[in-house]
Design a protein around this motif. Sequence first.
Motif, PDB file in Angstrom:
ATOM      1  N   PRO A  31      -9.489 -12.068  -5.671  1.00 35.10           N
ATOM      2  CA  PRO A  31      -9.413 -12.124  -4.210  1.00 35.10           C
ATOM      3  C   PRO A  31      -9.575 -10.732  -3.587  1.00 35.10           C
ATOM      4  CG  PRO A  31      -7.270 -12.609  -5.193  1.00 35.10           C
ATOM      5  CD  PRO A  31      -8.238 -12.437  -6.313  1.00 35.10           C
ATOM      6  N   PHE A  32     -10.089 -10.724  -2.352  1.00 37.07           N
ATOM      7  CA  PHE A  32     -10.163  -9.476  -1.597  1.00 37.07           C
ATOM      8  C   PHE A  32      -8.763  -9.001  -1.257  1.00 37.07           C
ATOM      9  CE2 PHE A  32     -14.404 -11.104  -0.401  1.00 37.07           C
ATOM     10  CZ  PHE A  32     -15.155  -9.958  -0.629  1.00 37.07           C
ATOM     11  N   ILE A  33      -8.627  -7.719  -1.008  1.00 38.21           N
ATOM     12  CA  ILE A  33      -7.375  -7.157  -0.500  1.00 38.21           C
ATOM     13  C   ILE A  33      -7.482  -7.239   1.017  1.00 38.21           C
ATOM     14  CG2 ILE A  33      -5.905  -5.120  -0.352  1.00 38.21           C
ATOM     15  CD1 ILE A  33      -7.277  -4.152  -2.991  1.00 38.21           C
ATOM     16  N   PRO A  34      -6.674  -8.079   1.675  1.00 37.21           N
ATOM     17  CA  PRO A  34      -6.840  -8.267   3.112  1.00 37.21           C
ATOM     18  C   PRO A  34      -6.095  -7.245   3.977  1.00 37.21           C
ATOM     19  CG  PRO A  34      -5.200  -9.786   2.307  1.00 37.21           C
ATOM     20  CD  PRO A  34      -5.710  -9.015   1.107  1.00 37.21           C
ATOM     21  N   HIS A  35      -5.381  -6.334   3.339  1.00 33.31           N
ATOM     22  CA  HIS A  35      -4.555  -5.405   4.113  1.00 33.31           C
ATOM     23  C   HIS A  35      -4.955  -3.956   3.865  1.00 33.31           C
ATOM     24  CE1 HIS A  35      -2.351  -4.381   0.445  1.00 33.31           C
ATOM     25  NE2 HIS A  35      -2.266  -5.678   0.194  1.00 33.31           N
ATOM     26  N   ASP A  36      -4.427  -3.081   4.685  1.00 30.18           N
ATOM     27  CA  ASP A  36      -4.669  -1.650   4.562  1.00 30.18           C
ATOM     28  C   ASP A  36      -4.134  -1.157   3.213  1.00 30.18           C
ATOM     29  OD1 ASP A  36      -5.217   0.999   5.186  1.00 30.18           O
ATOM     30  OD2 ASP A  36      -3.499   1.235   6.501  1.00 30.18           O
ATOM     31  N   ILE A  37      -4.881  -0.279   2.548  1.00 28.89           N
ATOM     32  CA  ILE A  37      -4.421   0.243   1.256  1.00 28.89           C
ATOM     33  C   ILE A  37      -4.093   1.740   1.322  1.00 28.89           C
ATOM     34  CG2 ILE A  37      -5.576  -1.540  -0.098  1.00 28.89           C
ATOM     35  CD1 ILE A  37      -7.715   0.568  -0.797  1.00 28.89           C
ATOM     36  N   GLU A  38      -4.069   2.289   2.527  1.00 32.15           N
ATOM     37  CA  GLU A  38      -3.721   3.704   2.639  1.00 32.15           C
ATOM     38  C   GLU A  38      -2.317   3.928   2.090  1.00 32.15           C
ATOM     39  OE1 GLU A  38      -3.325   7.211   5.971  1.00 32.15           O
ATOM     40  OE2 GLU A  38      -4.542   5.465   6.419  1.00 32.15           O
ATOM     41  N   GLY A  39      -2.188   4.930   1.251  1.00 28.77           N
ATOM     42  CA  GLY A  39      -0.915   5.230   0.610  1.00 28.77           C
ATOM     43  C   GLY A  39      -0.666   4.437  -0.664  1.00 28.77           C
ATOM     44  N   LEU A  40      -1.522   3.464  -0.947  1.00 31.99           N
ATOM     45  CA  LEU A  40      -1.353   2.646  -2.155  1.00 31.99           C
ATOM     46  C   LEU A  40      -2.274   3.082  -3.285  1.00 31.99           C
ATOM     47  CD1 LEU A  40      -1.186  -0.900  -0.514  1.00 31.99           C
ATOM     48  CD2 LEU A  40       0.714   0.619  -1.099  1.00 31.99           C
ATOM     49  N   VAL A  41      -3.276   3.871  -2.970  1.00 29.40           N
ATOM     50  CA  VAL A  41      -4.218   4.360  -3.965  1.00 29.40           C
ATOM     51  C   VAL A  41      -4.138   5.875  -4.025  1.00 29.40           C
ATOM     52  CG1 VAL A  41      -5.817   2.433  -3.863  1.00 29.40           C
ATOM     53  CG2 VAL A  41      -6.110   4.299  -2.260  1.00 29.40           C
ATOM     54  N   PRO A  42      -4.426   6.493  -5.128  1.00 28.43           N
ATOM     55  CA  PRO A  42      -4.942   5.881  -6.349  1.00 28.43           C
ATOM     56  C   PRO A  42      -3.845   5.135  -7.104  1.00 28.43           C
ATOM     57  CG  PRO A  42      -4.594   8.219  -6.726  1.00 28.43           C
ATOM     58  CD  PRO A  42      -4.299   7.952  -5.262  1.00 28.43           C
ATOM     59  N   ILE A  43      -4.260   4.124  -7.826  1.00 29.50           N
ATOM     60  CA  ILE A  43      -3.354   3.330  -8.651  1.00 29.50           C
ATOM     61  C   ILE A  43      -3.406   3.888 -10.061  1.00 29.50           C
ATOM     62  CG2 ILE A  43      -2.925   1.045  -9.609  1.00 29.50           C
ATOM     63  CD1 ILE A  43      -4.321  -0.068  -7.072  1.00 29.50           C
ATOM     64  N   THR A  44      -2.249   4.151 -10.612  1.00 32.81           N
ATOM     65  CA  THR A  44      -2.170   4.614 -11.996  1.00 32.81           C
ATOM     66  C   THR A  44      -1.237   3.683 -12.761  1.00 32.81           C
ATOM     67  OG1 THR A  44      -0.263   6.073 -11.657  1.00 32.81           O
ATOM     68  CG2 THR A  44      -2.453   7.019 -11.241  1.00 32.81           C
ATOM     69  N   LYS A  45      -1.214   3.845 -14.059  1.00 34.85           N
ATOM     70  CA  LYS A  45      -0.328   3.014 -14.889  1.00 34.85           C
ATOM     71  C   LYS A  45       1.136   3.225 -14.519  1.00 34.85           C
ATOM     72  CE  LYS A  45       0.090   1.840 -19.810  1.00 34.85           C
ATOM     73  NZ  LYS A  45       1.098   0.915 -19.641  1.00 34.85           N
ATOM     74  N   ASP A  46       1.469   4.462 -14.142  1.00 40.02           N
ATOM     75  CA  ASP A  46       2.853   4.777 -13.811  1.00 40.02           C
ATOM     76  C   ASP A  46       3.176   4.605 -12.328  1.00 40.02           C
ATOM     77  OD1 ASP A  46       3.403   5.469 -16.481  1.00 40.02           O
ATOM     78  OD2 ASP A  46       2.529   7.454 -16.155  1.00 40.02           O
ATOM     79  N   MET A  47       2.151   4.499 -11.476  1.00 43.47           N
ATOM     80  CA  MET A  47       2.385   4.369 -10.038  1.00 43.47           C
ATOM     81  C   MET A  47       1.470   3.285  -9.481  1.00 43.47           C
ATOM     82  SD  MET A  47       4.159   5.253  -7.666  1.00 43.47           S
ATOM     83  CE  MET A  47       4.417   5.868  -6.045  1.00 43.47           C
ATOM     84  N   ASN A  48       2.000   2.068  -9.410  1.00 45.98           N
ATOM     85  CA  ASN A  48       1.236   0.930  -8.920  1.00 45.98           C
ATOM     86  C   ASN A  48       2.094   0.207  -7.879  1.00 45.98           C
ATOM     87  OD1 ASN A  48       0.021  -1.536  -8.481  1.00 45.98           O
ATOM     88  ND2 ASN A  48      -0.623  -1.789 -10.599  1.00 45.98           N
ATOM     89  N   MET A  49       1.801   0.468  -6.615  1.00 50.12           N
ATOM     90  CA  MET A  49       2.580  -0.135  -5.529  1.00 50.12           C
ATOM     91  C   MET A  49       2.257  -1.624  -5.344  1.00 50.12           C
ATOM     92  SD  MET A  49       4.553   2.224  -4.555  1.00 50.12           S
ATOM     93  CE  MET A  49       5.217   1.518  -3.066  1.00 50.12           C
ATOM     94  N   CYS A  50       1.124  -2.067  -5.850  1.00 45.80           N
ATOM     95  CA  CYS A  50       0.719  -3.468  -5.692  1.00 45.80           C
ATOM     96  C   CYS A  50       1.754  -4.410  -6.313  1.00 45.80           C
ATOM     97  CB  CYS A  50      -0.637  -3.715  -6.322  1.00 45.80           C
ATOM     98  SG  CYS A  50      -1.944  -2.662  -5.679  1.00 45.80           S
ATOM     99  N   VAL A  51       2.290  -4.024  -7.465  1.00 36.36           N
ATOM    100  CA  VAL A  51       3.197  -4.912  -8.189  1.00 36.36           C
ATOM    101  C   VAL A  51       4.519  -5.118  -7.455  1.00 36.36           C
ATOM    102  CG1 VAL A  51       2.171  -4.446 -10.442  1.00 36.36           C
ATOM    103  CG2 VAL A  51       4.099  -3.060  -9.666  1.00 36.36           C
ATOM    104  N   THR A  52       4.869  -4.240  -6.534  1.00 41.29           N
ATOM    105  CA  THR A  52       6.138  -4.409  -5.803  1.00 41.29           C
ATOM    106  C   THR A  52       6.132  -5.662  -4.936  1.00 41.29           C
ATOM    107  OG1 THR A  52       5.435  -2.981  -3.992  1.00 41.29           O
ATOM    108  CG2 THR A  52       6.640  -1.936  -5.792  1.00 41.29           C
ATOM    109  N   CYS A  53       4.965  -6.130  -4.529  1.00 45.88           N
ATOM    110  CA  CYS A  53       4.866  -7.363  -3.740  1.00 45.88           C
ATOM    111  C   CYS A  53       4.193  -8.507  -4.504  1.00 45.88           C
ATOM    112  CB  CYS A  53       4.074  -7.121  -2.461  1.00 45.88           C
ATOM    113  SG  CYS A  53       4.877  -6.022  -1.294  1.00 45.88           S
TER     114      CYS A  53
END
Length: 173
Positions: free
Chosen positions: A70-92
């Motif tokens: 699926p597309f990401i329908p929301h703003d991703i500012e502050g969520l990237v870059p995604i790393t193995k140790d820092m992945n904000m996506c999984v919090t929701c």
Amino acid sequence: MRLKYILPMVLAAFLVSCAMSQKELSDTEIGYRNVDLLDENSVVAKDITWSNEPAGMSKKIERSFENAPPFIPHDIEGLVPITKDMNMCVTCHMPEFAADSGATAIPASHLYDIRNKKDKGGVLHDERFNCDTCHVPLSNAKAPINNNFKADFRQDNGSEKSNLLDVLNDGIK
């Protein structure tokens, strides 16, 4: 000479002459950009904007086809870059949080080691941490060509939910 020697030589000469007679295309004759593909200085970025709706406030977008990321329908500012140790996506998006946050839950295929056929027990598989490899934010960009593709979903909720693990081996004996 025997026919078995002449035939391969004639075939080789024919193939060489066909290859030599082919018109070579320049970089500007292929693709949609119509510029030299090796010259990135001539690329002009189009005026494109991405969704600036905050997470939780954005409207979900139907999948493009069955089991499409699926597309990401929301703003991703502050969520990237995604790393193995820092992945904000999984919090929701982890299944245990998704219902409360109204987010799309990470599908079972991301919590499963497909190569070794092992359930990861609710833990995100190490190969699935980099969400924006497959999931991209939606933009207002117009397609360079018309597209009349219509998705055909085998399940009623196929435009909203993945069934990849259920159908992964369909057609394989």
